[in-house]
Design an enzyme around this catalytic site. Structure first.
Site, PDB file in Angstrom:
ATOM      1  N   LYS A  12      29.326 -17.135 -14.113  1.00  0.00           N
ATOM      2  CA  LYS A  12      29.942 -16.043 -13.108  1.00  0.00           C
ATOM      3  C   LYS A  12      29.152 -16.435 -11.631  1.00  0.00           C
ATOM      4  O   LYS A  12      27.979 -16.920 -11.472  1.00  0.00           O
ATOM      5  CB  LYS A  12      29.444 -14.537 -13.518  1.00  0.00           C
ATOM      6  CG  LYS A  12      27.819 -14.366 -13.889  1.00  0.00           C
ATOM      7  CD  LYS A  12      26.945 -13.974 -12.746  1.00  0.00           C
ATOM      8  CE  LYS A  12      25.681 -13.624 -13.072  1.00  0.00           C
ATOM      9  NZ  LYS A  12      24.710 -13.768 -12.013  1.00  0.00           N
ATOM     10  N   ASP A 139      23.882  -8.810 -17.990  1.00  0.00           N
ATOM     11  CA  ASP A 139      25.160  -9.719 -17.702  1.00  0.00           C
ATOM     12  C   ASP A 139      26.045 -10.090 -19.080  1.00  0.00           C
ATOM     13  O   ASP A 139      27.105 -10.672 -18.604  1.00  0.00           O
ATOM     14  CB  ASP A 139      24.545 -11.267 -17.080  1.00  0.00           C
ATOM     15  CG  ASP A 139      24.110 -10.767 -15.706  1.00  0.00           C
ATOM     16  OD1 ASP A 139      24.051  -9.722 -15.168  1.00  0.00           O
ATOM     17  OD2 ASP A 139      23.300 -11.726 -15.175  1.00  0.00           O
TER      18      ASP A 139
HETATM   19  P1  ATP Z   1      21.274 -14.463 -14.971  1.00  0.00           P
HETATM   20  O1  ATP Z   1      22.149 -15.198 -13.849  1.00  0.00           O
HETATM   21  O2  ATP Z   1      21.849 -13.753 -15.853  1.00  0.00           O
HETATM   22  O3  ATP Z   1      19.831 -14.063 -14.217  1.00  0.00           O
HETATM   23  P2  ATP Z   1      20.359 -17.388 -15.032  1.00  0.00           P
HETATM   24  O4  ATP Z   1      21.576 -18.173 -15.181  1.00  0.00           O
HETATM   25  O5  ATP Z   1      19.515 -17.477 -13.942  1.00  0.00           O
HETATM   26  O6  ATP Z   1      20.741 -15.834 -15.434  1.00  0.00           O
HETATM   27  P3  ATP Z   1      20.205 -18.617 -17.942  1.00  0.00           P
HETATM   28  O7  ATP Z   1      20.543 -19.841 -17.688  1.00  0.00           O
HETATM   29  O8  ATP Z   1      20.768 -17.596 -18.510  1.00  0.00           O
HETATM   30  O9  ATP Z   1      19.543 -18.068 -16.329  1.00  0.00           O
HETATM   31  O10 ATP Z   1      18.497 -18.880 -18.300  1.00  0.00           O
HETATM   32  C1  ATP Z   1      17.370 -18.013 -17.995  1.00  0.00           C
HETATM   33  C2  ATP Z   1      16.335 -18.411 -19.223  1.00  0.00           C
HETATM   34  O11 ATP Z   1      16.793 -17.915 -20.104  1.00  0.00           O
HETATM   35  C3  ATP Z   1      16.098 -19.782 -19.261  1.00  0.00           C
HETATM   36  O12 ATP Z   1      15.261 -20.319 -18.625  1.00  0.00           O
HETATM   37  C4  ATP Z   1      15.776 -19.990 -20.881  1.00  0.00           C
HETATM   38  O13 ATP Z   1      14.248 -19.957 -21.070  1.00  0.00           O
HETATM   39  C5  ATP Z   1      16.166 -18.587 -21.520  1.00  0.00           C
HETATM   40  N1  ATP Z   1      17.449 -18.915 -22.346  1.00  0.00           N
HETATM   41  C6  ATP Z   1      17.587 -18.070 -23.512  1.00  0.00           C
HETATM   42  N2  ATP Z   1      18.689 -18.609 -24.228  1.00  0.00           N
HETATM   43  C7  ATP Z   1      19.302 -19.641 -23.466  1.00  0.00           C
HETATM   44  C8  ATP Z   1      20.702 -20.136 -23.232  1.00  0.00           C
HETATM   45  N3  ATP Z   1      21.375 -20.017 -24.426  1.00  0.00           N
HETATM   46  N4  ATP Z   1      21.069 -20.736 -22.233  1.00  0.00           N
HETATM   47  C9  ATP Z   1      20.118 -21.046 -21.449  1.00  0.00           C
HETATM   48  N5  ATP Z   1      18.905 -20.568 -21.339  1.00  0.00           N
HETATM   49  C10 ATP Z   1      18.397 -19.560 -22.229  1.00  0.00           C
END
Ligand code: ATP
Length: 309
Positions: A12, A139
Site C-alpha cells: 500500500k 494496517d
Molecule cells: P508499515 O508500512 O505497516 O509501517 P513497513 O512496511 O514499514 O510497515 P514491514 O515490512 O511490515 O514494515 O516490516 C517491519 C518489521 O516487521 C520488519 O523489520 C520485521 O522485523 C518485522 N516483520 C514481522 N513479520 C514480517 C513479515 N512477514 N515481513 C516483513 N517484516 C516482518
C-alpha cells in the site's frame, strides 16, 4: 485434502496520512487514506507437523522466521479462535520492500490468515477475518480489503473509497529500513520542539481531505498530487536526511508529487502515465540516491486466493 493454498497480497501507499496527537495509550488517531498498489507478496500455506515460516526474495534475510513474524501470528490467532493447532508451513515469496513503509508485514499477515482459513476449511466470516486483522496491526485490515479506503482510529476502522481510474507510481527503495514506532516518536519530538505540543490536547483531530477523496473518485492524478499529504514525512526525513535528495530527484524528473511512503524510508512518486513512470524511474536510478526503483500502479485488489484457483 488440499495440498497447499497460495494467497497474493498487495503493498500500500498512504495518499493521506494525517496524524493526531499522542493518546494516553501510546497510539495516535489517524486519518489515513490507503491505496493498494501492484507490488505483491505471495503467501503459501501447506500442512506441516508444526508451525514453520520460510521466506524467499531479495529482502528475505531481513524477515524474522520465528513466532514474531506477522504471518505466523496470524496463523496462531486463527488457530486459537478455532481450537486447533497452527500446524502449517507458511512460505512468503516476498516482493514488497521490508520495513519500507509499504505494509509488507501486514500484507503477509492478511495473506496467511486467508490462506490458513482456506487450507483448514475454517470458514471464518469476513467480519471475523477483519477482527483478527485489527488485532494483529493497524494496517492489516486494509491489506485484506485492498482497493482504496479511509482508515480511522489507529487506521484499522475502514471505509472503502471509490477510485475512478488507474494511478501510476514509482517507488524508490532506500537502503535499510525505518522503524515505524521510531518515526512516530520523532514526529512527537518535532511537535514538542516546534512548540505546538504533541498530545491529543495540543494537536487537532486528524480529518480526511475532501479534495483528496474527490480526486481519487475522479481518477484525476493532477488533483490527487495537489492533495497528497503525509504528517510522518518530516519525521522520516529528520531520521534519514538523505531522503531529501531522493525526493528532489523525482520532482526534478517531472513527478506530479513526491512523498515519503507511510513511515518511510521508501519514497513514492505519482506520475501522469506509464511512459512518464519509466522516465522518472530512469532518473531515480541515475541519481544514485536509492537502492532500487519499482514502477507500478493502483488500485490493486486485496488479498486473493490464487491457488487453488
Ligand atoms: P508499515 O508500512 O505497516 O509501517 P513497513 O512496511 O514499514 O510497515 P514491514 O515490512 O511490515 O514494515 O516490516 C517491519 C518489521 O516487521 C520488519 O523489520 C520485521 O522485523 C518485522 N516483520 C514481522 N513479520 C514480517 C513479515 N512477514 N515481513 C516483513 N517484516 C516482518
Amino acid at each position: 485434502m488440499t495440498a497447499s493454498v497460495t494467497v497474493r497480497v498487495p503493498a500500500k501507499v498512504n495518499v493521506q496520512l494525517a496524524v493526531g496527537g499522542l493518546r494516553p495509550d501510546g497510539f495516535h488517531d489517524l486519518a489515513n487514506v490507503f491505496l493498494a498498489v501492484g507490488l505483491h507478496d505471495n503467501v503459501t500455506a501447506t500442512p506441516a507437523d508444526a508451525l514453520r515460516v520460510t521466506c524467499s526474495g531479495p529482502d528475505a534475510g531481513q524477515v524474522p522466521l520465528d513466532a514474531t513474524n506477522l504471518a505466523a501470528r496470524a496463523a496462531l490467532a486463527l488457530a486459537a479462535r478455532h481450537g486447533r493447532e497452527a500446524d502449517v508451513h507458511l512460505h512468503i515469496d516476498k516482493d514488497i520492500p521490508v520495513a519500507g513503509g509499504m505494509a509488507g508485514g501486514s500484507a503477509d499477515a492478511a495473506g496467511a490468515l486467508l490462506a490458513c482459513d482456506a487450507l483448514w476449511g475454517t470458514g471464518a466470516s469476513r467480519e471475523e477475518l477483519l477482527d483478527i486483522c485489527a488485532e494483529l496491526g493497524s494496517d492489516v485490515p486494509f491489506s485484506l480489503v485492498g482497493g482504496a479506503a479511509l482508515g480511522r482510529g489507529r487506521g484499522e476502522i475502514l471505509t472503502p473509497l471509490a477510485v475512478g481510474g488507474t494511478f501510476h507510481w514509482v517507488f524508490a527503495v532506500a537502503d535499510g529500513g525505518l522503524s515505524t514506532p521510531a518515526v512516530y516518536r520523532e514526529c512527537d519530538r518535532l511537535r514538542e520542539v516546534a512548540g505546538t505540543g504533541a498530545t491529543t490536547a495540543d494537536v487537532p483531530d486528524p480529518e480526511p481531505s475532501p479534495a483528496l477523496i474527490d480526486a481519487l473518485r475522479a481518477g484525476d492524478a493532477a488533483a490527487l498530487a495537489a492533495a497528497v499529504t503525509n504528517d510522518l514525512q518530516a519525521a522520516a526525513v529528520s531520521l534519514r536526511p538523505s531522503l531529501t535528495a531522493t525526493l528532489e530527484a523525482g520532482t526534478g524528473a517531472g513527478a506530479l508529487a513526491a512523498m515519503v511512503s507511510g513511515s518511510g524510508p521508501t519514497t513514492a512518486f505519482l506520475v501522469t502515465d506509464a511512459a512518464e513512470a519509466e522516465k522518472v524511474a530512469d532518473a531515480l536510478r541515475a541519481s544514485g540516491t536509492c537502492r532500487a526503483v519499482r514502477v507500478t500502479s493502483g488500485p490493486a485488489a486485496g488479498a486473493t486466493v490464487v491457488t487453488p484457483a
